[in-house]
Design a protein around this motif. Structure first.
Motif, PDB file in Angstrom:
ATOM      1  N   ALA A   1      41.632  39.875  77.726  1.00  0.00           N
ATOM      2  CA  ALA A   1      41.856  38.708  78.597  1.00  0.00           C
ATOM      3  C   ALA A   1      40.488  38.241  78.742  1.00  0.00           C
ATOM      4  O   ALA A   1      39.893  38.062  79.945  1.00  0.00           O
ATOM      5  N   GLN A   2      39.785  37.603  77.960  1.00  0.00           N
ATOM      6  CA  GLN A   2      38.421  37.426  77.807  1.00  0.00           C
ATOM      7  C   GLN A   2      38.348  35.953  77.155  1.00  0.00           C
ATOM      8  O   GLN A   2      38.955  35.634  76.269  1.00  0.00           O
ATOM      9  N   LYS A   3      37.340  35.074  77.743  1.00  0.00           N
ATOM     10  CA  LYS A   3      37.000  33.669  77.159  1.00  0.00           C
ATOM     11  C   LYS A   3      36.367  33.824  75.740  1.00  0.00           C
ATOM     12  O   LYS A   3      35.678  34.658  75.543  1.00  0.00           O
ATOM     13  N   ILE A   4      36.922  33.026  75.025  1.00  0.00           N
ATOM     14  CA  ILE A   4      36.319  32.790  73.666  1.00  0.00           C
ATOM     15  C   ILE A   4      35.272  32.001  73.642  1.00  0.00           C
ATOM     16  O   ILE A   4      35.315  30.654  74.133  1.00  0.00           O
ATOM     17  N   LEU A   5      33.971  32.556  73.219  1.00  0.00           N
ATOM     18  CA  LEU A   5      32.810  31.657  73.203  1.00  0.00           C
ATOM     19  C   LEU A   5      32.322  31.334  71.801  1.00  0.00           C
ATOM     20  O   LEU A   5      31.987  32.001  71.188  1.00  0.00           O
ATOM     21  N   ILE A   6      32.602  30.001  71.834  1.00  0.00           N
ATOM     22  CA  ILE A   6      32.541  29.437  70.681  1.00  0.00           C
ATOM     23  C   ILE A   6      30.756  29.083  70.126  1.00  0.00           C
ATOM     24  O   ILE A   6      30.158  28.633  70.977  1.00  0.00           O
ATOM     25  N   ALA A   7      30.373  29.480  68.659  1.00  0.00           N
ATOM     26  CA  ALA A   7      29.077  29.092  68.374  1.00  0.00           C
ATOM     27  C   ALA A   7      29.222  28.214  66.975  1.00  0.00           C
ATOM     28  O   ALA A   7      30.319  28.545  66.305  1.00  0.00           O
ATOM     29  N   HIS A   8      28.705  27.275  66.993  1.00  0.00           N
ATOM     30  CA  HIS A   8      28.604  26.256  66.061  1.00  0.00           C
ATOM     31  C   HIS A   8      27.202  25.949  65.634  1.00  0.00           C
ATOM     32  O   HIS A   8      26.173  26.108  66.407  1.00  0.00           O
ATOM     33  N   ARG A   9      27.274  25.127  64.331  1.00  0.00           N
ATOM     34  CA  ARG A   9      26.056  24.610  63.972  1.00  0.00           C
ATOM     35  C   ARG A   9      25.315  23.524  64.808  1.00  0.00           C
ATOM     36  O   ARG A   9      26.258  22.741  65.244  1.00  0.00           O
ATOM     37  N   ALA A  10      24.123  23.492  65.014  1.00  0.00           N
ATOM     38  CA  ALA A  10      23.513  22.311  65.874  1.00  0.00           C
ATOM     39  C   ALA A  10      22.984  21.206  64.964  1.00  0.00           C
ATOM     40  O   ALA A  10      22.789  20.184  65.434  1.00  0.00           O
ATOM     41  N   ASP A  11      22.717  21.831  63.664  1.00  0.00           N
ATOM     42  CA  ASP A  11      21.838  20.658  62.852  1.00  0.00           C
ATOM     43  C   ASP A  11      23.092  20.359  61.618  1.00  0.00           C
ATOM     44  O   ASP A  11      24.112  20.963  61.845  1.00  0.00           O
TER      45      ASP A  11
ATOM     46  N   ASN B   1      41.231  24.199  72.994  1.00  0.00           N
ATOM     47  CA  ASN B   1      42.578  24.158  73.269  1.00  0.00           C
ATOM     48  C   ASN B   1      42.945  25.668  73.387  1.00  0.00           C
ATOM     49  O   ASN B   1      44.088  25.916  74.225  1.00  0.00           O
ATOM     50  N   ILE B   2      42.675  26.467  72.559  1.00  0.00           N
ATOM     51  CA  ILE B   2      42.770  27.942  72.774  1.00  0.00           C
ATOM     52  C   ILE B   2      41.567  28.651  73.132  1.00  0.00           C
ATOM     53  O   ILE B   2      40.665  28.729  72.555  1.00  0.00           O
ATOM     54  N   THR B   3      41.393  29.166  74.574  1.00  0.00           N
ATOM     55  CA  THR B   3      40.424  29.360  75.055  1.00  0.00           C
ATOM     56  C   THR B   3      40.234  30.956  75.414  1.00  0.00           C
ATOM     57  O   THR B   3      39.164  31.417  75.904  1.00  0.00           O
ATOM     58  N   MET B   4      41.226  31.707  75.214  1.00  0.00           N
ATOM     59  CA  MET B   4      41.167  33.131  75.675  1.00  0.00           C
ATOM     60  C   MET B   4      41.666  33.701  74.276  1.00  0.00           C
ATOM     61  O   MET B   4      42.659  33.361  73.591  1.00  0.00           O
ATOM     62  N   TRP B   5      41.050  35.187  74.165  1.00  0.00           N
ATOM     63  CA  TRP B   5      41.408  35.919  73.133  1.00  0.00           C
ATOM     64  C   TRP B   5      42.810  36.413  73.067  1.00  0.00           C
ATOM     65  O   TRP B   5      43.380  36.678  72.079  1.00  0.00           O
ATOM     66  N   ASN B   6      43.358  36.755  74.462  1.00  0.00           N
ATOM     67  CA  ASN B   6      44.738  37.169  74.517  1.00  0.00           C
ATOM     68  C   ASN B   6      45.934  35.912  74.337  1.00  0.00           C
ATOM     69  O   ASN B   6      46.949  36.034  74.802  1.00  0.00           O
ATOM     70  N   ASP B   7      45.363  34.802  74.101  1.00  0.00           N
ATOM     71  CA  ASP B   7      46.355  33.549  74.118  1.00  0.00           C
ATOM     72  C   ASP B   7      47.458  33.888  73.140  1.00  0.00           C
ATOM     73  O   ASP B   7      47.283  34.492  72.018  1.00  0.00           O
TER      74      ASP B   7
END
Length: 168
Positions: free
Chosen positions: A83-93, A63-69
């Motif tokens: 003004a850059q997109k937030i790139l999400i990393a999460h666990r795959a396991d 829902n919040i996608t930009m660092w400068n939101d």
């Protein structure tokens, strides 16, 4: 556990009834817990950011996608957020880290509990999955503008912890 390949193990997540049934005789002692941190790779930002639990949940929901939101900027006055997109990393396991993190998000943001839920594995709405804390930490370390959650021991110095208290 089910294959009886270890004598001792630890996790932040308790055994579910179905897991306990597959491993008769396993003793569960609820005593293991590790610190979880939000880490990020935000070039040009030399101090830690302040975020609230609901803002963190909205970031991981997409829902919040930009660092400068404005939701982030309003909590961090004086910080020149890109003004850059937030790139999400999460666990795959499946992991106790995910269990504890999603439990927290479910408690601080009701929509998370409804839409995503809590568990060792969840249907992540956004982001890139990696195996283990080391995999998530590597994505964050090598990807500008990345953000993810890792066990505290995997946080890197340039990926600051985010304050979620109201006193900072």
């Amino acid at each position: 556990m089910e294959q009886k390949t270890v004598d001792f193990a630890a996790s932040d997540a308790p055994l579910q009834a179905s897991e306990q049934a597959k491993a008769p005789g396993v003793l569960t002692i609820p005593e293991s817990i590790g610190g979880i941190t939000i880490s990020y790779n935000l070039p040009g930002i030399d101090k830690g950011l302040k975020l609230t639990g609901p803002v963190i949940a909205q970031i991981f929901m997409g829902n919040i996608t930009m660092w400068n939101d404005p939701a982030i900027a309003n909590l961090n006055s004086g910080v020149n957020l890109p003004a850059q997109k937030i790139l999400i990393a999460h666990r795959a396991d499946g992991s106790g880290t995910t269990y504890a993190f999603t439990d927290y998000l479910s408690k601080v943001y009701p929509q998370w509990k409804t839409d995503v839920g809590q568990g060792k594995v969840v249907p992540w709405p956004v982001g890139t999955g990696a195996p283990g804390n080391a995999g998530v930490a590597n994505i964050i370390k090598t990807t500008p503008y990345a953000c993810g959650y890792v066990e505290l021991a995997y946080a890197y110095p340039k990926q600051h912890d985010i304050c979620i208290c109201s006193k900072c």
